[in-house]
Scaffold this active site. Structure first.
Site, short mmCIF file in Angstrom:
data_model
loop_
_atom_site.label_atom_id
_atom_site.label_comp_id
_atom_site.label_asym_id
_atom_site.label_seq_id
_atom_site.Cartn_x
_atom_site.Cartn_y
_atom_site.Cartn_z
N LYS A 10 -10.64 -1.38 10.02
CA LYS A 10 -10.67 -2.60 9.21
C LYS A 10 -10.92 -3.83 10.08
O LYS A 10 -11.25 -4.90 9.57
CB LYS A 10 -9.36 -2.76 8.43
CG LYS A 10 -9.10 -1.64 7.43
CD LYS A 10 -7.84 -1.89 6.63
CE LYS A 10 -7.41 -0.65 5.86
NZ LYS A 10 -8.37 -0.24 4.83
N ASP A 48 3.03 -4.55 8.08
CA ASP A 48 1.74 -3.86 7.93
C ASP A 48 0.64 -4.90 8.02
O ASP A 48 0.43 -5.68 7.09
CB ASP A 48 1.71 -3.13 6.59
CG ASP A 48 0.35 -2.51 6.28
OD1 ASP A 48 -0.59 -2.66 7.08
OD2 ASP A 48 0.24 -1.87 5.20
N CYS A 103 -4.68 2.44 -3.83
CA CYS A 103 -3.46 2.94 -3.17
C CYS A 103 -2.30 1.97 -3.35
O CYS A 103 -1.53 1.72 -2.41
CB CYS A 103 -3.70 3.23 -1.69
SG CYS A 103 -4.84 4.59 -1.41
N HIS A 150 0.86 -1.18 0.00
CA HIS A 150 0.00 0.00 0.00
C HIS A 150 0.90 1.23 0.00
O HIS A 150 2.02 1.21 0.50
CB HIS A 150 -0.87 -0.05 1.26
CG HIS A 150 -1.96 0.98 1.32
ND1 HIS A 150 -1.72 2.30 1.64
CD2 HIS A 150 -3.30 0.87 1.15
CE1 HIS A 150 -2.86 2.95 1.66
NE2 HIS A 150 -3.83 2.12 1.35
N GLN A 197 -4.55 -5.46 6.66
CA GLN A 197 -5.45 -6.37 5.96
C GLN A 197 -5.43 -7.78 6.56
O GLN A 197 -6.26 -8.62 6.19
CB GLN A 197 -5.07 -6.45 4.48
CG GLN A 197 -5.24 -5.14 3.73
CD GLN A 197 -6.69 -4.74 3.55
OE1 GLN A 197 -7.58 -5.57 3.53
NE2 GLN A 197 -6.94 -3.45 3.43
#
Length: 417
Positions: free
Chosen positions: A237, A211, A375, A134, A214
């Site tokens: 999220k 990260d 993104c 991202h 997700q």
């Protein structure tokens, strides 16, 4: 997460999706005269009633600023706020709450780390990222590289949407100082094998950031098992409120890093001669924090912990498998990203149709998806497309909704035939 080579299309009888859906009030509405089919969970997931109730109760019964309040409401708010930190610590299996830093989201968390590591970087150093990141895990590193003379180096991906391990092995070297990888791709749904890559990086003294934005909606990470130095994610999220995120960082590194912002809370003592910093985690939490949002995130995690997580993952796997089965019913449809290990995210294009047209026409049928570059422009460039349509599923979605998505795509295709 789905291993598409071994999982069969089955629904777990232990998972009552209709009961789950009743916990999410927003799902019970109509959009453009059709029952809402919400398939934009990768952008932001919906909130269960438990989260709405927790935040409402906070404002009705305990709102005050946290820490140092010499009154009952201040004590209540502080107890709830720090209790939320402990819930997040447990969720990540972090060793200590002092390693749990509240941020505004994943993006701010990565910026905090990048700025904090800048003093360690110099000309010639390399920051290893992947081609599927991202923008939030690319741009902050580019900004720091420009300041320090370091260089951002991308690890390649395969046409199937997996990390190219040969590329990784060739790029990890004595100049590498930071490895910043996504746990799960927001475009492809690919689950990256971050644990062995972290292990390789650690052998060379490389600092690692993962990260997890997700990943956390689909499975619980264990930062101690992963061995990463930093792990970041956003509440919204994870079925929690917007405006708050989490940075886990190893205490030794956080102690060494300079504060990201200055102001209240992050200080120990202020004078015009010298200011000293507060202890962890408050050193990185300048100003009044998002108290109600922390309470809401804790409620979201509590809600998820009450579910059968194995059954939940199986239900999500079934959604993705059914979607893959239906691809052949839409001529010209091509899936972008066919990794063996995936969460239920499906990016696609359809010959002759622009992604934005697909999204607009699906919305007219009550179906919400996301379109564009997500993104992740470098990844779009790799696949030679300006953007894709993306359906991202959550455990409250149903097989019937998967069918509606493909029925909707078939209708759109007939319009343009």
């Amino acid at each position: 997460m789905t291993d598409l080579s071994v999982v069969k299309n089955t629904n777990s009888p232990a998972f009552d999706v209709e009961a789950i859906r009743r916990d999410f009030p927003i799902l019970a509405q109509e959009i453009n005269g059709k029952p809402l089919v919400y398939l934009d969970n990768g952008a932001s997931a919906q909130k269960p009633q438990a989260v709405l109730d927790a935040m409402d109760r906070y404002y009705r019964e305990m709102h005050s600023n946290v820490h140092r309040g010499a009154h009952t409401l201040g004590d209540r708010a502080t107890t709830a706020f720090e209790g939320a930190r402990e819930i997040v610590r447990h969720f990540l299996n972090a060793p200590s709450t002092k390693e749990i830093i509240w941020t505004r989201g994943t993006t701010e968390a990565i910026n905090l780390v990048a700025n904090g590591l800048a003093p360690r970087l110099k000309a010639g150093d390399e920051i290893l990222v992947s081609h599927m990141e991202h923008h939030a895990n690319i741009v902050p590193w580019q900004m720091i590289a420009e300041r320090t003379g370091a260089k951002v180096v991308p690890v390649q991906v395969t046409p199937e949407g997996e990390l190219d391990l040969d590329s990784f092995n060739s790029l990890l070297n004595e100049r590498t100082r930071v490895l910043a990888l996504t746990h799960v791709s927001n475009v492809l749904g690919t689950v990256n094998p971050v644990a062995p890559l972290i292990e390789q990086a650690k052998k060379q003294g490389v600092i690692t950031l993962i990260d997890g934005a997700q990943a956390v909606p689909h499975f619980k990470p264990d930062v101690q098992a992963l061995g990463c130095d930093f792990y970041v994610f956003s509440s919204h999220k994870l079925f929690g409120p917007t405006g708050i995120g989490v940075l886990y960082g190893r205490a030794e590194l956080l102690e060494e890093m300079p504060p990201y912002q200055g102001g209240g809370e992050m200080i120990e003592r202020v004078s015009f001669e010298r200011t000293t910093w507060n202890v962890l985690p408050y050193k990185f939490e300048a100003g009044t924090p998002a108290i109600a949002e922390a309470v809401g995130l804790a409620a979201a995690i509590d809600y998820l912990d009450r579910l059968d997580r194995q059954a939940m993952e199986a239900a999500e796997n079934a959604l993705l498998i059914r979607a893959n089965e239906l691809v052949e019913t839409v001529p010209g449809m091509e899936i972008i990203g066919t990794a063996r290990q995936k969460v239920p995210v499906m990016s696609f294009k359809i010959a002759g149709l622009h992604p934005s047209d697909i999204g607009t026409l699906l919305d007219q049928q009550g179906i919400a998806i996301r379109t564009g570059h997500h993104c992740a422009m470098p990844l779009m460039d790799f696949y030679g497309v300006p953007g894709t349509a993306r359906a991202s599923f959550a455990f409250y979605n149903t097989l019937e909704e998967v069918e509606k998505l493909f029925t909707g795509l078939q209708k759109i295709q007939r319009l343009f035939a």
